[in-house]
Structures are given as C-alpha cells and as structure tokens.
Design a protein around this motif. Structure first.
Motif, PDB file in Angstrom:
ATOM      1  N   ARG A  59       0.832  -1.209   0.000  1.00 39.34           N
ATOM      2  CA  ARG A  59       0.000   0.000   0.000  1.00 39.34           C
ATOM      3  C   ARG A  59       0.865   1.256   0.000  1.00 39.34           C
ATOM      4  NH1 ARG A  59      -4.763   2.061   0.180  1.00 39.34           N
ATOM      5  NH2 ARG A  59      -5.150   4.012   1.287  1.00 39.34           N
ATOM      6  N   ILE A  60       1.929   1.252   0.762  1.00 37.36           N
ATOM      7  CA  ILE A  60       2.829   2.397   0.800  1.00 37.36           C
ATOM      8  C   ILE A  60       3.425   2.664  -0.583  1.00 37.36           C
ATOM      9  CG2 ILE A  60       5.059   3.192   1.686  1.00 37.36           C
ATOM     10  CD1 ILE A  60       4.364   1.767   4.313  1.00 37.36           C
ATOM     11  N   CYS A  61       3.858   1.599  -1.248  1.00 35.22           N
ATOM     12  CA  CYS A  61       4.539   1.766  -2.537  1.00 35.22           C
ATOM     13  C   CYS A  61       3.587   2.181  -3.661  1.00 35.22           C
ATOM     14  CB  CYS A  61       5.260   0.475  -2.917  1.00 35.22           C
ATOM     15  SG  CYS A  61       6.745   0.145  -1.942  1.00 35.22           S
ATOM     16  N   VAL A  62       2.357   1.699  -3.642  1.00 38.71           N
ATOM     17  CA  VAL A  62       1.450   2.007  -4.755  1.00 38.71           C
ATOM     18  C   VAL A  62       0.670   3.291  -4.534  1.00 38.71           C
ATOM     19  CG1 VAL A  62       1.236  -0.425  -5.367  1.00 38.71           C
ATOM     20  CG2 VAL A  62      -0.474   0.614  -3.857  1.00 38.71           C
ATOM     21  N   THR A  63       0.729   3.858  -3.331  1.00 39.22           N
ATOM     22  CA  THR A  63      -0.013   5.101  -3.068  1.00 39.22           C
ATOM     23  C   THR A  63       0.893   6.274  -2.707  1.00 39.22           C
ATOM     24  OG1 THR A  63      -0.313   4.573  -0.706  1.00 39.22           O
ATOM     25  CG2 THR A  63      -2.016   3.809  -2.235  1.00 39.22           C
ATOM     26  N   GLY A  64       2.181   6.031  -2.510  1.00 39.18           N
ATOM     27  CA  GLY A  64       3.062   7.085  -2.022  1.00 39.18           C
ATOM     28  C   GLY A  64       3.616   7.998  -3.092  1.00 39.18           C
ATOM     29  N   GLU A  65       3.507   7.603  -4.348  1.00 45.13           N
ATOM     30  CA  GLU A  65       4.075   8.410  -5.425  1.00 45.13           C
ATOM     31  C   GLU A  65       3.141   9.558  -5.796  1.00 45.13           C
ATOM     32  OE1 GLU A  65       6.193   7.454  -9.741  1.00 45.13           O
ATOM     33  OE2 GLU A  65       4.734   6.066  -8.867  1.00 45.13           O
ATOM     34  N   PRO A  66       3.647  10.776  -5.925  1.00 47.10           N
ATOM     35  CA  PRO A  66       2.795  11.881  -6.369  1.00 47.10           C
ATOM     36  C   PRO A  66       2.179  11.598  -7.741  1.00 47.10           C
ATOM     37  CG  PRO A  66       4.893  12.697  -5.525  1.00 47.10           C
ATOM     38  CD  PRO A  66       5.017  11.219  -5.611  1.00 47.10           C
ATOM     39  N   ASP A  67       0.980  12.125  -7.961  1.00 49.36           N
ATOM     40  CA  ASP A  67       0.269  11.852  -9.216  1.00 49.36           C
ATOM     41  C   ASP A  67       1.078  12.264 -10.432  1.00 49.36           C
ATOM     42  OD1 ASP A  67      -1.861  10.799  -7.844  1.00 49.36           O
ATOM     43  OD2 ASP A  67      -3.001  12.668  -7.804  1.00 49.36           O
ATOM     44  N   ALA A  68       1.740  13.409 -10.361  1.00 54.21           N
ATOM     45  CA  ALA A  68       2.516  13.883 -11.506  1.00 54.21           C
ATOM     46  C   ALA A  68       3.682  12.943 -11.798  1.00 54.21           C
ATOM     47  CB  ALA A  68       3.033  15.295 -11.239  1.00 54.21           C
ATOM     48  N   ALA A  69       4.369  12.498 -10.744  1.00 55.92           N
ATOM     49  CA  ALA A  69       5.488  11.577 -10.927  1.00 55.92           C
ATOM     50  C   ALA A  69       5.008  10.232 -11.456  1.00 55.92           C
ATOM     51  CB  ALA A  69       6.227  11.394  -9.602  1.00 55.92           C
ATOM     52  N   ARG A  70       3.851   9.780 -10.966  1.00 56.07           N
ATOM     53  CA  ARG A  70       3.298   8.525 -11.452  1.00 56.07           C
ATOM     54  C   ARG A  70       2.961   8.607 -12.936  1.00 56.07           C
ATOM     55  NH1 ARG A  70      -0.682   8.405  -8.380  1.00 56.07           N
ATOM     56  NH2 ARG A  70       0.310   7.281  -6.669  1.00 56.07           N
ATOM     57  N   ARG A  81       4.241  -1.602 -16.299  1.00 57.18           N
ATOM     58  CA  ARG A  81       5.601  -1.801 -15.795  1.00 57.18           C
ATOM     59  C   ARG A  81       5.870  -0.916 -14.584  1.00 57.18           C
ATOM     60  NH1 ARG A  81       9.461  -4.046 -19.266  1.00 57.18           N
ATOM     61  NH2 ARG A  81      11.040  -2.573 -18.530  1.00 57.18           N
ATOM     62  N   ALA A  82       5.364   0.309 -14.616  1.00 59.19           N
ATOM     63  CA  ALA A  82       5.557   1.212 -13.483  1.00 59.19           C
ATOM     64  C   ALA A  82       4.877   0.669 -12.231  1.00 59.19           C
ATOM     65  CB  ALA A  82       5.019   2.599 -13.831  1.00 59.19           C
ATOM     66  N   HIS A  83       3.658   0.154 -12.393  1.00 64.49           N
ATOM     67  CA  HIS A  83       2.945  -0.388 -11.237  1.00 64.49           C
ATOM     68  C   HIS A  83       3.604  -1.680 -10.754  1.00 64.49           C
ATOM     69  CE1 HIS A  83      -0.485  -0.671  -8.560  1.00 64.49           C
ATOM     70  NE2 HIS A  83      -0.594  -1.941  -8.860  1.00 64.49           N
ATOM     71  N   ALA A 142       0.522 -10.222  -2.288  1.00 65.99           N
ATOM     72  CA  ALA A 142      -0.603 -10.511  -3.185  1.00 65.99           C
ATOM     73  C   ALA A 142      -1.886  -9.866  -2.673  1.00 65.99           C
ATOM     74  CB  ALA A 142      -0.784 -12.026  -3.321  1.00 65.99           C
ATOM     75  N   VAL A 143      -2.112  -9.962  -1.376  1.00 67.84           N
ATOM     76  CA  VAL A 143      -3.294  -9.314  -0.778  1.00 67.84           C
ATOM     77  C   VAL A 143      -3.236  -7.805  -0.992  1.00 67.84           C
ATOM     78  CG1 VAL A 143      -4.460  -8.792   1.399  1.00 67.84           C
ATOM     79  CG2 VAL A 143      -3.696 -11.121   0.930  1.00 67.84           C
ATOM     80  N   GLY A 144      -2.058  -7.223  -0.759  1.00 67.59           N
ATOM     81  CA  GLY A 144      -1.902  -5.797  -0.967  1.00 67.59           C
ATOM     82  C   GLY A 144      -2.144  -5.393  -2.414  1.00 67.59           C
ATOM     83  N   ALA A 145      -1.676  -6.210  -3.345  1.00 69.91           N
ATOM     84  CA  ALA A 145      -1.850  -5.887  -4.762  1.00 69.91           C
ATOM     85  C   ALA A 145      -3.316  -5.899  -5.172  1.00 69.91           C
ATOM     86  CB  ALA A 145      -1.057  -6.880  -5.615  1.00 69.91           C
TER      87      ALA A 145
END
Length: 223
Positions: A59-70, A81-83, A142-145
């Motif tokens: 959850r930290i890794c998939v939600t911590g990136e700013p929208d612009a950077a994502r 690939r980014a996700h 897997a649960v987090g994904a």
C-alpha cells in the motif's frame, strides 16, 4: 525495469513511510519472541507476523508516489511496468525484512521442541523458517496488490479489504501462509522439521497472478 525498481526503492526509503510497519513488526517480535523459546514456534510467529507488514508495504509503494510523478513514469515506461515495479519493491522490502528477522530469531531461540525434550538443529530449523517467511511475504504482497490501487482506489474500501484479506490468509485452511506457519508449529510439537516448499511454490504462483492482474488493470485504467 531496473531503473524503475531503483526509482521506487529510493522513493520508499526517502518517504520514511516504511518506518511504521517496520517498527510495529519489530515491536511484535520483541513482545512475542523471547530468547530461549523453541525455535520452530518462534519462527512460525515470525513468519505469520510478516504477512500484514508485506501488505502494508505494498500500500505504501502504490499510493506514495505523487500523481505527476506517477504519470511521468507511466508515460516513460508504461503504466503496467511502473505499477509492477512498485509491487516488486514492496515485496523485496518485505523479503529482506523477513530474512533478517528469521536469522535473528533462529540465533536466539532454543534448539528444541516445545516440550524441550527433542533436539531441533538450528540450521535446519532456519532453513525451514525462511521459506515459510517468504511464503507469508508473497501472500501479504498478493493481498496488498488486490486490495489497493488500481483495484480499489478508495481508502475506505481498500484498507478494510486489505485487513480482511490478511486475516483470511492467516486463518483459512488451504492458504499457503497458513500451511507454512502451521507446519512450523506442528514441527515444534513433534520435533520434526518440514521445509514448506509446496506452500512457498503456491504463494509464488498466487503472488505472480495477483501482480499480473493488478499491472494489467493499471494499464487499462491509466488515463
């Protein structure tokens, strides 16, 4: 992919959002694992506690990136690939944490069954505890994904779903994590060491499928 992994790892470390799950896991081990306890019981406790930590790191890794950077990363390398890089970074962090915890717990535990009647070699016990820990890390990831973006974007849905998924993964019969942990606990009762290779293989397949599904959905939902 290597560049994306380095980017995600740097983002995770700099954000310091990894501190709460790691400190909570450390406190969990300090409270639940004491020096001189039967090694297989302690390793089962260590492995089971890593499952929610792995889900939290995802959850930290998939939600911590700013929208612009994502958006920039998705445009440069593709959203899938980014996700996937974010998911793999979380899994790698959980695996490293699990390996360190398993090693320390093995060294401080007693080489005996839970009745302290049968000798249990520490090296062999550690060799059984490590696959169990990795299986729990894989299932937690897997649960987090499957319970975070892009599958569930709302925090109000994602967090309860993630907690429920973690709970079910620990208690349901047939779960690779449950099988791996229960194998260690049973081994502590009998003094017999069983390396949980089958649960590890099942966890690897499930994690790969979850990662692939989340990455594919990320590509479809990308603007």
């Amino acid at each position: 992919m290597t560049a994306l992994l380095r980017y995600q790892l740097d983002l995770l470390v700099r954000s310091q959002r990894w501190l709460p799950p790691v400190l909570l896991y450390a406190a969990y081990l300090v409270i639940g694992v004491q020096s001189g306890q039967p090694v297989l019981d302690s390793l089962g406790f260590t492995a089971g506690g890593l499952l929610p930590v792995a889900a939290w790191l995802v959850r930290i890794c998939v939600t911590g990136e700013p929208d612009a950077a994502r958006s920039c990363a998705a445009a440069a390398r593709g959203p899938a690939r980014a996700h996937l890089a974010a998911l793999l970074t979380a899994l790698l962090a959980a695996a490293v944490l699990g390996v360190v915890a398993t090693s320390v717990v093995t060294l401080i535990s007693a080489p005996a069954d839970n009745g302290h009647q049968i000798h249990v070699p520490l090296l062999q016990a550690g060799a059984a505890g490590l696959p169990a820990t990795l299986a729990c890390a894989l299932i937690g990831a897997a649960v987090g994904a499957l319970t975070n973006r892009p599958v569930l974007r709302s925090t109000g849905r994602a967090v309860p779903s993630m907690l429920l998924g973690v709970l079910l993964s620990v208690v349901l019969t047939g779960s690779p994590a449950q099988a791996a942990v229960s194998g260690l606990v049973t081994g502590s009762q009998t003094g017999r060491i069983t390396v949980p290779l089958l649960p590890l293989a099942a966890a690897l397949v499930l994690a790969a499928a979850a990662f692939a599904a989340a990455a594919r959905l990320s590509s479809r939902r990308s603007p």
